[in-house]
Design a protein around this motif. Sequence first.
Motif, PDB file in Angstrom:
ATOM      1  N   ILE A  25       0.873  -1.188   0.000  1.00 13.49           N
ATOM      2  CA  ILE A  25       0.000   0.000   0.000  1.00 13.49           C
ATOM      3  C   ILE A  25       0.902   1.227   0.000  1.00 13.49           C
ATOM      4  N   GLU A  26       0.749   2.050  -1.032  1.00 20.61           N
ATOM      5  CA  GLU A  26       1.546   3.274  -1.129  1.00 20.61           C
ATOM      6  C   GLU A  26       0.622   4.472  -0.978  1.00 20.61           C
ATOM      7  N   HIS A  27       1.153   5.566  -0.482  1.00 22.85           N
ATOM      8  CA  HIS A  27       0.399   6.821  -0.536  1.00 22.85           C
ATOM      9  C   HIS A  27       0.428   7.264  -1.999  1.00 22.85           C
ATOM     10  N   GLY A  69       5.631   3.544   0.566  1.00 22.13           N
ATOM     11  CA  GLY A  69       5.982   3.605  -0.860  1.00 22.13           C
ATOM     12  C   GLY A  69       7.167   2.706  -1.063  1.00 22.13           C
ATOM     13  N   GLY A  70       7.526   2.512  -2.272  1.00 26.81           N
ATOM     14  CA  GLY A  70       7.180   3.184  -3.501  1.00 26.81           C
ATOM     15  C   GLY A  70       7.930   4.525  -3.650  1.00 26.81           C
ATOM     16  N   ASN A  71       7.737   5.077  -4.837  1.00 31.66           N
ATOM     17  CA  ASN A  71       8.364   6.357  -5.157  1.00 31.66           C
ATOM     18  C   ASN A  71       8.005   7.427  -4.134  1.00 31.66           C
ATOM     19  N   LEU A 317      -5.300   7.476  -9.760  1.00 30.05           N
ATOM     20  CA  LEU A 317      -4.087   7.111 -10.503  1.00 30.05           C
ATOM     21  C   LEU A 317      -3.849   5.604 -10.490  1.00 30.05           C
ATOM     22  N   LEU A 318      -3.211   5.116 -11.547  1.00 34.51           N
ATOM     23  CA  LEU A 318      -2.818   3.699 -11.688  1.00 34.51           C
ATOM     24  C   LEU A 318      -4.008   2.755 -11.455  1.00 34.51           C
ATOM     25  N   GLU A 319      -5.198   3.182 -11.963  1.00 37.25           N
ATOM     26  CA  GLU A 319      -6.382   2.353 -11.732  1.00 37.25           C
ATOM     27  C   GLU A 319      -6.568   1.390 -12.896  1.00 37.25           C
ATOM     28  N   MET A 349       2.662  -8.314  -4.038  1.00 38.47           N
ATOM     29  CA  MET A 349       1.895  -7.935  -5.216  1.00 38.47           C
ATOM     30  C   MET A 349       1.626  -6.437  -5.103  1.00 38.47           C
ATOM     31  N   ALA A 350       1.971  -5.696  -6.144  1.00 33.69           N
ATOM     32  CA  ALA A 350       1.788  -4.250  -6.114  1.00 33.69           C
ATOM     33  C   ALA A 350       0.606  -3.904  -7.020  1.00 33.69           C
ATOM     34  N   GLN A 351      -0.389  -3.298  -6.394  1.00 34.29           N
ATOM     35  CA  GLN A 351      -0.513  -3.040  -4.980  1.00 34.29           C
ATOM     36  C   GLN A 351      -1.760  -3.761  -4.481  1.00 34.29           C
ATOM     37  N   LEU A 352      -2.423  -3.241  -3.432  1.00 38.58           N
ATOM     38  CA  LEU A 352      -3.508  -4.015  -2.825  1.00 38.58           C
ATOM     39  C   LEU A 352      -4.913  -3.470  -3.129  1.00 38.58           C
ATOM     40  N   VAL A 355      -4.912   0.961  -6.638  1.00 36.22           N
ATOM     41  CA  VAL A 355      -3.717   1.267  -7.416  1.00 36.22           C
ATOM     42  C   VAL A 355      -3.126  -0.055  -7.904  1.00 36.22           C
ATOM     43  N   ILE A 356      -3.243  -0.312  -9.239  1.00 35.16           N
ATOM     44  CA  ILE A 356      -2.815  -1.597  -9.824  1.00 35.16           C
ATOM     45  C   ILE A 356      -3.056  -2.736  -8.821  1.00 35.16           C
ATOM     46  N   ALA A 357      -4.338  -2.988  -8.571  1.00 36.39           N
ATOM     47  CA  ALA A 357      -4.692  -3.763  -7.383  1.00 36.39           C
ATOM     48  C   ALA A 357      -5.734  -4.839  -7.649  1.00 36.39           C
TER      49      ALA A 357
END
Length: 504
Positions: A25-27, A69-71, A317-319, A349-352, A355-357
């Motif tokens: 899980i990233e912010h 994160g993540g970046n 984002l990243l959906e 697994m990125a992510q949960l 975001v790419i989940a």
Amino acid sequence: MKIKFVMDKNYVIGDVDDRLYGSFIEHLGRAVYGGIYEPGHPTADEEGFRKDVMDLVKELQVPVVRYPGGNFVSAYDWEDGVGPVADRPKRLDLAWRSMEPNLVGLNEFSSWCKKADTELMMAINLGSRGIDAARNILEYANHPGGSYWSDLRKSHGVKDPHGIKLWCLGNEMDGPWQVGHKEAKEYGRLADETAKAMKYYDKSLELVVSGSSNGSMATFPQWENEVLTECYDSVDYLSLHNYLNNRADDLDSFLAANLKIDRFIDTVVSTCDFVKGKKRSRKQINLSFDEWNVWYHSNQQDKDISDRTPWQVGPPLLEDIYNFEDALVVGAQINSLIRHADRVKIGCMAQLVNVIAPIMTENGGSAWRQTIFYPFLQASLFGRGRSMKVIASDDGYDHKDHGQVPWLDASAVWNEEKGEISLFLLNRNRTESLNLDGVLGGFAGYAPVEHLTMVHDDIKAVNTAEKPDNVVPTAVKGSVKVEGESLSLDLPPLSWNLVRLKKG
Ligand code: AHR
């Protein structure tokens, strides 16, 4: 098409560490704000965590979650996320050109992890910051009390230390896009000194040093060599990241792309062992594959959002909306991880969420399982035990980039305590079933429990809030036959399969 295969009690690859089925899980986007946390949501608990999302996370039995994160972490001041919420600053997040309101920070996320029955894997900022930020957050998080940072935590209402054992030393420090990107030697030195300081406090910590952002980086694998040369003795794991895509809309290539991951892992293992040899060391560095998935569907939309409307809180984002072929490829990636369970001990697994989940939500609305939820769920639930070698006679197809690609992609896990065997099987053939004819050496007395298959006549089919069960596994009755040590079963064309056997 007939395929013979052998799996034998004596051919063990290695123990699967439960943490192979971790997540992240990233912010970033709506992972936190609108994902796990949405105070106004009908299912929100007293801390603002969505219970509908929590239930889906629990269903996955994720043993560990990397955060924040993540970046994002490479310009993050962790101090912004603790203390009275009303006093926390809003900051610009440069990685994702978003607004970070700091409503969720270390203490809240740790509480979420407890509720989700998972362990927190904390990343520290070695981009814009360094040893001081690392030693201070460690003291804040883990020291019981009587020191500046631990007493500050207590004054924030958190009496007990979080006891975080697993720490990432920065994120993707090889990537020029990273805030505070570094040269390999420069980063290796910083990682070494940071790791030493952290282990002066607690030598039982497990520290993950940043490896390459993907196997195509120009600096790979020299990065691993130089970084480990600096910090081999003070770290425990080397990270690797990789995302797959089907931008070219070439299914044969996409289905074979996990073979690239097998090669990537093999090269990283060789590089770790090369440094081990150089150092005449007896210590083994294992791997943390702490970002993997399919990621590409949302790329254009993301560009538009960050160009036109930057600095939003929780932008979409990243959906990536995952389809059926993505589920097949996620299954194949899981096979690659299980096949390397002797050295890959942690996987995320990125992510949960969002975001790419595997889990998607609507703000204020429902939460549902994406197609990729299912192979991950099956592996997490039934892929714990010992990874077993599977040898198959399979000529497969010839692909210009991947060479000889077998039709069958397989991994197997034997859980001796439970007396269970799980086979994870991808049929890459689009038109023909695979008739498997196997010998399970030493496993006489096992009987079939279930065969679940994922098939769909539309490879681009997706799950949505309106049709959440469009792409799901279904039970195949009577396909698996076991007699003594012989096993036979059919895999439908283009399918992902879980086959479970249990001792009689
Ligand atoms: O998971 C999304 C991003 O991918 C992460 O922030 C970064 O580490 C990677 O490039």
